[in-house]
Design an enzyme around this catalytic site. Structure first.
Site, PDB file in Angstrom:
ATOM      1  N   GLU A  63       0.859  -1.186   0.000  1.00 38.28           N
ATOM      2  CA  GLU A  63       0.000   0.000   0.000  1.00 38.28           C
ATOM      3  C   GLU A  63       0.892   1.231   0.000  1.00 38.28           C
ATOM      4  O   GLU A  63       1.954   1.231   0.633  1.00 38.28           O
ATOM      5  CB  GLU A  63      -0.912  -0.009   1.235  1.00 38.28           C
ATOM      6  CG  GLU A  63      -1.862  -1.204   1.235  1.00 38.28           C
ATOM      7  CD  GLU A  63      -2.796  -1.255   2.448  1.00 38.28           C
ATOM      8  OE1 GLU A  63      -2.763  -0.327   3.277  1.00 38.28           O
ATOM      9  OE2 GLU A  63      -3.559  -2.243   2.551  1.00 38.28           O
ATOM     10  N   HIS A  66      -7.934   1.225   1.821  1.00 40.45           N
ATOM     11  CA  HIS A  66      -7.769   0.928   3.251  1.00 40.45           C
ATOM     12  C   HIS A  66      -8.516   1.950   4.127  1.00 40.45           C
ATOM     13  O   HIS A  66      -7.920   2.605   4.972  1.00 40.45           O
ATOM     14  CB  HIS A  66      -6.273   0.900   3.614  1.00 40.45           C
ATOM     15  CG  HIS A  66      -5.995   0.095   4.855  1.00 40.45           C
ATOM     16  ND1 HIS A  66      -4.820  -0.568   5.075  1.00 40.45           N
ATOM     17  CD2 HIS A  66      -6.732  -0.146   5.976  1.00 40.45           C
ATOM     18  CE1 HIS A  66      -4.839  -1.177   6.246  1.00 40.45           C
ATOM     19  NE2 HIS A  66      -6.000  -0.926   6.812  1.00 40.45           N
ATOM     20  N   GLY A 119     -11.446   1.094   5.835  1.00 42.26           N
ATOM     21  CA  GLY A 119     -12.402   0.402   6.714  1.00 42.26           C
ATOM     22  C   GLY A 119     -12.617   1.137   8.021  1.00 42.26           C
ATOM     23  O   GLY A 119     -13.742   1.281   8.502  1.00 42.26           O
TER      24      GLY A 119
HETATM   25  N1  LIG Z   1      -9.635  -2.299   6.777  1.00 31.83           N
HETATM   26  C1  LIG Z   1      -9.418  -1.654   7.882  1.00 31.83           C
HETATM   27  O1  LIG Z   1      -9.333  -0.434   7.902  1.00 31.83           O
HETATM   28  C2  LIG Z   1      -9.270  -2.413   9.157  1.00 31.83           C
HETATM   29  C3  LIG Z   1      -9.699  -1.823  10.345  1.00 31.83           C
HETATM   30  C4  LIG Z   1      -9.567  -2.538  11.519  1.00 31.83           C
HETATM   31  C5  LIG Z   1      -8.999  -3.811  11.507  1.00 31.83           C
HETATM   32  N2  LIG Z   1      -8.571  -4.342  10.347  1.00 31.83           N
HETATM   33  C6  LIG Z   1      -8.008  -5.696  10.299  1.00 31.83           C
HETATM   34  O2  LIG Z   1      -9.008  -6.605  10.687  1.00 31.83           O
HETATM   35  C7  LIG Z   1      -8.428  -7.628  11.487  1.00 31.83           C
HETATM   36  C8  LIG Z   1      -9.475  -8.165  12.420  1.00 31.83           C
HETATM   37  O3  LIG Z   1      -9.800  -7.175  13.371  1.00 31.83           O
HETATM   38  P1  LIG Z   1     -10.568  -7.529  14.728  1.00 31.83           P
HETATM   39  O4  LIG Z   1     -10.568  -6.294  15.531  1.00 31.83           O
HETATM   40  O5  LIG Z   1     -11.843  -8.186  14.464  1.00 31.83           O
HETATM   41  O6  LIG Z   1      -9.548  -8.558  15.348  1.00 31.83           O
HETATM   42  P2  LIG Z   1      -9.814  -9.562  16.539  1.00 31.83           P
HETATM   43  O7  LIG Z   1      -8.479  -9.896  17.089  1.00 31.83           O
HETATM   44  O8  LIG Z   1     -10.857  -9.032  17.454  1.00 31.83           O
HETATM   45  O9  LIG Z   1     -10.430 -10.852  15.793  1.00 31.83           O
HETATM   46  C9  LIG Z   1      -9.672 -11.651  14.943  1.00 31.83           C
HETATM   47  C10 LIG Z   1     -10.245 -13.057  15.019  1.00 31.83           C
HETATM   48  O10 LIG Z   1      -9.557 -13.863  14.068  1.00 31.83           O
HETATM   49  C11 LIG Z   1      -9.341 -15.132  14.648  1.00 31.83           C
HETATM   50  N3  LIG Z   1      -8.244 -15.789  13.955  1.00 31.83           N
HETATM   51  C12 LIG Z   1      -6.918 -15.569  14.075  1.00 31.83           C
HETATM   52  N4  LIG Z   1      -6.213 -16.367  13.250  1.00 31.83           N
HETATM   53  C13 LIG Z   1      -7.135 -17.116  12.587  1.00 31.83           C
HETATM   54  C14 LIG Z   1      -7.036 -18.126  11.605  1.00 31.83           C
HETATM   55  N5  LIG Z   1      -5.839 -18.538  11.144  1.00 31.83           N
HETATM   56  N6  LIG Z   1      -8.168 -18.688  11.170  1.00 31.83           N
HETATM   57  C15 LIG Z   1      -9.386 -18.291  11.637  1.00 31.83           C
HETATM   58  N7  LIG Z   1      -9.540 -17.339  12.580  1.00 31.83           N
HETATM   59  C16 LIG Z   1      -8.425 -16.758  13.038  1.00 31.83           C
HETATM   60  C17 LIG Z   1      -9.061 -14.838  16.095  1.00 31.83           C
HETATM   61  O11 LIG Z   1      -9.249 -15.960  16.924  1.00 31.83           O
HETATM   62  C18 LIG Z   1     -10.046 -13.715  16.370  1.00 31.83           C
HETATM   63  O12 LIG Z   1     -11.266 -14.210  16.869  1.00 31.83           O
HETATM   64  C19 LIG Z   1      -7.289  -6.901  12.217  1.00 31.83           C
HETATM   65  O13 LIG Z   1      -6.264  -7.776  12.540  1.00 31.83           O
HETATM   66  C20 LIG Z   1      -6.823  -5.880  11.231  1.00 31.83           C
HETATM   67  O14 LIG Z   1      -5.754  -6.440  10.516  1.00 31.83           O
HETATM   68  C21 LIG Z   1      -8.698  -3.676   9.167  1.00 31.83           C
HETATM   69  O1  LIG Z   2      -5.941   3.574   9.994  1.00 30.60           O
HETATM   70  C1  LIG Z   2      -5.167   2.744   9.524  1.00 30.60           C
HETATM   71  O2  LIG Z   2      -4.186   3.023   8.847  1.00 30.60           O
HETATM   72  C2  LIG Z   2      -5.360   1.255   9.814  1.00 30.60           C
HETATM   73  C3  LIG Z   2      -6.797   0.825   9.919  1.00 30.60           C
HETATM   74  C4  LIG Z   2      -6.928  -0.647  10.236  1.00 30.60           C
HETATM   75  O3  LIG Z   2      -6.304  -1.453   9.310  1.00 30.60           O
HETATM   76  C5  LIG Z   2      -6.485  -1.014  11.615  1.00 30.60           C
HETATM   77  O4  LIG Z   2      -5.608  -1.875  11.770  1.00 30.60           O
HETATM   78  O5  LIG Z   2      -7.051  -0.451  12.558  1.00 30.60           O
END
Ligand SMILES: NC(=O)c1ccc[n+]([C@@H]2O[C@H](COP(=O)([O-])OP(=O)(O)OC[C@H]3O[C@@H](n4cnc5c(N)ncnc54)[C@H](O)[C@@H]3O)[C@@H](O)[C@H]2O)c1
Ligand SMILES: O=C(O)CC[C@@H](O)C(=O)O
Length: 468
Positions: free
Chosen positions: A316, A346, A348
């Protein structure tokens, strides 16, 4: 000459440095985010004393990636020197800048590798103003006594709402219809456009985001199944399935909410696409490494996958601009040429609500750590807290000793503290690193320096701080 209000603060590479504590530019204590935290940590109507490891203006904070104003306000109100940049930095510039910093605040783009952190000789703490911490070498940081904090769920709802929007947008081919009309093309079709009511949503990773999404999807009439490596309580009528294949074969929409780990790399690749229903949809708002994008391109071309929404990519750009091309990711142009694919940069977690909440939450954690040594919420150090030293406890000092988790350290530390009245003490460990906090009463300036230097010379020492 040093006074009783002096601070002995650590310098990671040069040993002890003494700083004179000037009157704080603010006497405000930043409340931790929740009332329950306050209730546990601070007795009713007792005013906590604001401990300072340095002159506040000596604390240098580097904030990258457009950290929200709310976070900047919390930190500048403490009197810290805050440098703010809208973008991330390439490695060379990052190394130059991080050398001076006591604190760095980042989001998902800044890679704090061991190579970068090795140069960060003064760094006490890292604030990830986001959920993900995969961009930081957490193990290196812990072994070098650098605490890392994040915001574990302040943007979860924003991600879940985006995914709901994408499910409907993909089912109705909204992106394509809108793009066509922007080009003057009227294309009124219903073929292969669906309601989402009654369809099955398969959630991979049922944590903060996955479980929020589960509730929203059921409210819109979807059936929800989920797969997680943990056995987790279902929200509403959702059902956990035993493995990924079971989810892929039953879901009309597959959405990914797992962290970036070695196990989740290319978790959805050719074999998994083969298991998916023909005409199903894929959404990835987790991390770019979780989907094998050339395999997705193939699955979309063959019609196996009817649509996809991607918010994250293996590479990215560090800043906004005209960077999403084949130089960044070699399949860039192939991806953008597909139909019914929603590509977002990105975003979300990028809502005003989420970013404001994250700004306050992470900055508060940084202030608590800098000023009081409290590690509650740290993702890489043991979580340690003690009630605050209060204004009616003058001449108290807080000793923080981050050390290697090896036998015999507590005996040595207690020998050093033995001449003093230890009011309270707590110690915990996580992996190779242990964290000890002790409040000592009736200490004089000379005592503070002696305690600091004695602890600092123990072979187990990683970082010694004495806050007064
Ligand atoms: N797009 C965005 O802007 C954005 C924003 C926030 C988070 N995220 C991403 O989303 C991911 C998830 O966020 P969250 O807050 O729900 O995390 P979280 O830690 O609350 O939940 C992740 C879940 O995935 C499960 N997990 C881990 N490894 C696994 C596997 N190999 N197979 C199946 N399940 C598995 C865990 O047990 C957990 O329940 C974060 O790690 C982050 O990378 C992206
Ligand atoms: O704000 C960001 O750059 C990251 C957002 C999301 O992927 C996170 O991990 O919370």
């Amino acid at each position: 000459m040093a006074t009783a209000r002096d601070i002995i603060a650590p310098s990671r590479n040069t040993g002890t440095v003494s700083y004179s504590l000037s009157v704080s530019p603010t006497t405000t204590f930043h409340s931790p985010p929740s009332k329950s935290f306050m209730a546990g940590a601070i007795p009713h109507r007792v005013v906590p004393k604001q401990l300072k490891p340095f002159n506040t203006e000596d604390i240098k904070i580097l904030l990258l990636e457009n950290v929200n104003q709310t976070g900047r306000d919390v930190l500048t109100a403490q009197g810290y020197q805050v440098e703010f940049l809208k973008t991330s930095l390439p490695e060379g510039q990052l190394i130059e800048k991080i050398r001076d910093a006591h604190v760095i605040g980042i989001r998902s783009k800044t890679k704090l590798t061991d190579k970068v952190l090795r140069e960060a000789k003064n760094l006490l703490v890292i604030g990830c103003f986001c959920i993900g911490t995969n961009q930081v070498d957490l193990d290196y940081a812990a072994k070098h006594g650098i605490a890392v904090f994040n915001s574990p769920f302040a943007n979860s709802r924003s991600v879940a709402e985006l995914v709901i929007a994408e499910i409907i947008a993909l089912a109705r081919q909204l992106g394509d219809r809108s793009n066509e009309l922007h080009r003057g093309i009227w294309n009124k079709v219903s073929a292969k456009c669906w309601e989402i009511r009654g369809k099955t949503l398969g959630i991979v990773g049922y944590g903060h985001i996955g479980s929020q999404l589960s509730v929203l999807a059921e409210a819109m009439g979807m059936s929800v199944i989920y797969y997680d490596i943990l056995t987790l309580m279902a929200m509403g009528s959702a059902k956990q399935v035993p493995n990924l294949d079971a989810l892929l074969q039953d879901a009309d929409f597959v959405t990914l909410h797992v962290p970036e780990t070695p196990e989740t790399k290319d978790m959805i690749s050719t074999k998994q696409f083969e298991k998916m229903k023909t005409g199903s949809y894929l959404i990835n708002a987790s991390r770019g490494t979780v989907v094998d994008i050339p395999a997705l391109i193939e699955a979309m071309r063959s019609g196996k996958v009817a649509g996809a929404a991607l918010d994250v990519y293996p590479n990215e750009p560090a800043a906004n601009g005209n960077y999403f091309n084949s130089q960044l990711n070699q399949w860039g142009e192939e991806l953008t040429s597909l139909s019914n694919i929603i590509l977002t940069p990105h975003i979300g977690g990028s809502t005003e609500e989420a970013q404001r909440a994250i700004g306050v939450e992470v900055s508060d954690a940084l202030v608590r750590y800098i000023n009081q040594g409290i590690t509650l919420g740290s993702v890489n150090l043991p979580e340690v807290t003690m009630r605050s030293i209060t204004l009616d406890e003058p001449n108290h000092a807080r000793v923080i000793y981050i050390h290697r988790n090896v036998p015999g350290v507590l005996r040595k530390v207690n020998e050093i503290l033995a001449e003093h009245n230890v009011d309270k003490q707590i110690s915990d460990s996580k992996g190779d690193t242990a964290y000890l906090m002790a409040d000592i009463s009736d200490v004089k300036t000379d005592d503070i320096k002696k305690i600091h230097d004695s602890l600092d010379s123990l072979p187990s020492r990683i970082v010694t701080r004495v806050l007064y």
